[in-house]
Design an enzyme around this catalytic site. Structure first.
Site, PDB file in Angstrom:
ATOM      1  N   ASN A 152       0.811  -1.239   0.000  1.00  0.00           N
ATOM      2  CA  ASN A 152       0.000   0.000   0.000  1.00  0.00           C
ATOM      3  C   ASN A 152       0.836   1.278   0.000  1.00  0.00           C
ATOM      4  OD1 ASN A 152       0.635  -0.922   2.581  1.00  0.00           O
ATOM      5  ND2 ASN A 152      -1.070   0.133   3.536  1.00  0.00           N
ATOM      6  N   VAL A 243      14.618 -17.866  17.970  1.00  0.00           N
ATOM      7  CA  VAL A 243      14.744 -16.961  19.121  1.00  0.00           C
ATOM      8  C   VAL A 243      15.218 -15.573  18.669  1.00  0.00           C
ATOM      9  CG1 VAL A 243      15.421 -16.806  21.544  1.00  0.00           C
ATOM     10  CG2 VAL A 243      15.471 -19.000  20.401  1.00  0.00           C
ATOM     11  N   GLU A 249       3.485  -5.054  12.316  1.00  0.00           N
ATOM     12  CA  GLU A 249       2.498  -3.974  12.114  1.00  0.00           C
ATOM     13  C   GLU A 249       1.443  -4.561  11.190  1.00  0.00           C
ATOM     14  OE1 GLU A 249       0.415  -1.251  11.166  1.00  0.00           O
ATOM     15  OE2 GLU A 249       1.995  -0.073  10.174  1.00  0.00           O
ATOM     16  N   CYS A 283      -3.437   0.847   6.787  1.00  0.00           N
ATOM     17  CA  CYS A 283      -3.585   0.053   8.011  1.00  0.00           C
ATOM     18  C   CYS A 283      -4.469   0.771   9.022  1.00  0.00           C
ATOM     19  CB  CYS A 283      -2.225  -0.317   8.584  1.00  0.00           C
ATOM     20  SG  CYS A 283      -1.134   1.073   8.758  1.00  0.00           S
ATOM     21  N   GLU A 461       6.936   1.210  15.653  1.00  0.00           N
ATOM     22  CA  GLU A 461       7.853   1.861  14.742  1.00  0.00           C
ATOM     23  C   GLU A 461       7.837   3.343  15.089  1.00  0.00           C
ATOM     24  OE1 GLU A 461       8.326  -0.256  10.845  1.00  0.00           O
ATOM     25  OE2 GLU A 461       6.150  -0.128  10.940  1.00  0.00           O
TER      26      GLU A 461
END
Ligand code: TXE
Length: 489
Positions: A152, A243, A249, A283, A461
């Site tokens: 996007n 690990v 997001e 989003c 972020e």
């Protein structure tokens, strides 16, 4: 002429070792406009080797090359060359030029922000509650970071990962979406003389081939992912096997709560921008309008009136209001969700169909859509559409509004519209979301963390810790007193 793009590894453009290509379709026309390499594990191994070597260089890790200057160099190159990137990104994902141009013009700002933030990172003396010792905190880069991005907003999503990860002293391998890789490849190519070889690599291809191989690579020590819940959960599972940390997001089903005292002009514009900019393929799309019953009818009528004036057309045209959906899969996903919504009893009060746009008959256009009579248990209310679809539900009191807003698996963003500031803040404190906007929607800043709660993901972020999130903490203790014999009697 179909243009070919290449992987960018160790400062060079290289084809895939498989020799295979993926077609990039222009969503405005439905035609192939470019090809990108179908990468595989061998390409990823090559990129990982280059990135690992570059990340271990002492002058990069200890910042004697001056990473801040390199980030400023990236910003300058973006300012000089950003026009090239705009058209390419639009060819891939069909986003309107007004939105893409603003996003791409803003890219250099993200890099400059982290160039500056890096100069403020310091070795921290720790205040200990102990005598005879001192300790300080060092921050060390992870080494190689995997950055997996969505279609996007490819370059903006990449900037949020690349800028702080490089600032922190890592090397990065970016895997852009197979639906929109071209701008990320060109971005890396444009930086060939700015970023030392191996520190910024792009490998294109499918998620379950290239993406999973990046996450699986031993030398990749952290992964930052933007995309779907399904993709994110696979990434997290593979990362957990090794690990290694991952930041996810993911999607959202963000509410826009409009109270009866709201400034209606602003609220209408805010709700429109929340769900209809980028065709809802964002989003933070504000896809659920939760509105006081008293103002609902008038509000929806005004929304409809505004939507009826939007014109469809080429995303490259400055005066286009509605461009195509970014790709065929997304186009069909949206239409089939609308079909199922109707079967579940939702009433389409505006739009609801695909749209034939003269001159763009092969394009993936869908009308901005308003759905009413939507049950809070229906798929369209609960699942992310990632399209221009607004579901409306009214409430009678604030408790009902809050319950409706929070009754979701997601928690990325929310909007609150009221002229009572104290009341707005009270509601905000009760909303489960990573970001709550009061009386506006969509602002982003490098200074404010972005991320979700619940199934919208974890980790953040941007924000004050963005660079530190790409570093690990090391405590160094210094003894100041003679050490006694531990077994002295
Ligand atoms: O996402 P995917 P898609 C949501 C939105 C949309 C849906 C599907 O609802 O309809 O996701 O979009 C890579 N290991 N969002 O199919 O598949 C993939 O190649 C490693 C919300 O594009 O998750 C691409 O680079 N990588 C979102 C990236 O992940 C994998 C933006 C995203 O692709 C992988 C986009 C795997 N196993 C879609 N599987 C937002 N938060 O803005 C896939 N990928």
């Amino acid at each position: 002429m179909i243009k070919r793009f290449y992987h960018f590894i160790n400062g060079q453009s290289v084809p895939s070792k498989s020799g295979e290509w993926i077609n990039s379709i222009n969503p405005a026309t439905g035609e192939v406009w470019a090809q990108i390499p179908r990468g595989n594990r061998a390409d990823v191994d090559f990129a990982v080797e280059a990135a690992f070597k570059a990340s271990q260089q002492t002058n990069w890790r200890d910042n004697s090359v001056n990473r801040s200057e390199i980030l400023h160099g990236i910003a300058e190159q973006l300012d000089n060359e950003h026009d090239q990137l705009i058209e390419i990104e639009i060819n891939d994902n069909g986003k309107r030029i007004r939105e893409v141009a603003a996003q791409i013009a803003g890219l250099s700002g993200w890099y400059r922000h982290f160039a500056l933030a890096l100069t403020k990172l310091e070795v921290e003396e720790l205040n200990l509650d102990l005598e005879g010792v001192s300790a300080h905190l060092e921050l060390i880069p992870y080494g190689v970071i995997g950055a997996i991005t969505a279609w996007n907003s490819p370059l903006m999503i990449a900037a949020w990962k690349v800028a702080p990860a490089l600032a922190a002293g890592n090397a990065v391998i970016i895997k852009p979406s197979e639906m929109a890789s071209a701008s990320t490849v060109l971005f890396a190519e444009l930086l060939a003389d700015v970023v030392p070889n191996g520190l910024l690599n792009v490998v294109t291809g499918y998620g379950d081939e290239v993406g999973s191989a990046i996450v699986d690579a031993d030398a990749v020590k952290k992964v930052s992912f933007t995309g779907s819940e399904v993709g994110g959960s696979k990434v997290a599972a593979t990362a957990a096997k090794h690990v290694k940390p991952s930041t996810l997001e993911l999607g959202g089903k963000s509410p826009q709560i409009v109270f009866a005292d709201a400034d209606l002009d602003s609220a209408i514009n805010g709700v429109m921008s929340g769900i209809f900019l980028s065709n809802g393929q964002s989003c933070v799309a504000g896809s659920r309008l939760i509105i006081h019953g008293k103002i609902r009818r008038a509000f929806v009528e005004r929304l409809k009136e505004k939507l009826s004036r939007l014109n469809f057309g080429s995303p490259l045209q400055e005066d286009t209001d509605v461009g195509p959906i970014a790709n065929k899969a997304q186009y069909h996903k949206i239409l089939s969700m609308l079909d199922r919504a109707k079967k579940e009893g939702a009433i389409i009060t505006f739009g609801g169909s695909n749209k034939n746009v003269p001159g763009f008959e092969g394009g993936y256009f869908i009308e901005p859509t308003i759905l009413e009579n939507v049950s809070p248990s229906s798929e369209i209310w609960r699942q992310e559409v990632f399209g221009p679809v607004l579901c409306v539900h009214s409430f009678v009191n604030k408790e009902e509004a809050i319950n409706l807003a929070n009754d979701t698996d997601y928690g990325l963003a929310a909007g609150i519209w009221t002229t009572d500031e104290a009341f707005g803040n009270e509601i905000a404190s009760k909303i489960d979301a990573g970001t709550v906007y009061i009386n506006h929607y969509r602002s982003v800043s490098a200074c404010a963390p972005v991320g979700g709660i619940k199934k919208s993901g974890y980790g953040r972020e941007l924000g004050p810790n963005a660079i530190r999130d790409f570093m690990q903490e090391k405590v160094v203790w210094n003894g100041k007193l003679a050490v006694p014999d531990p077994f002295a009697k």
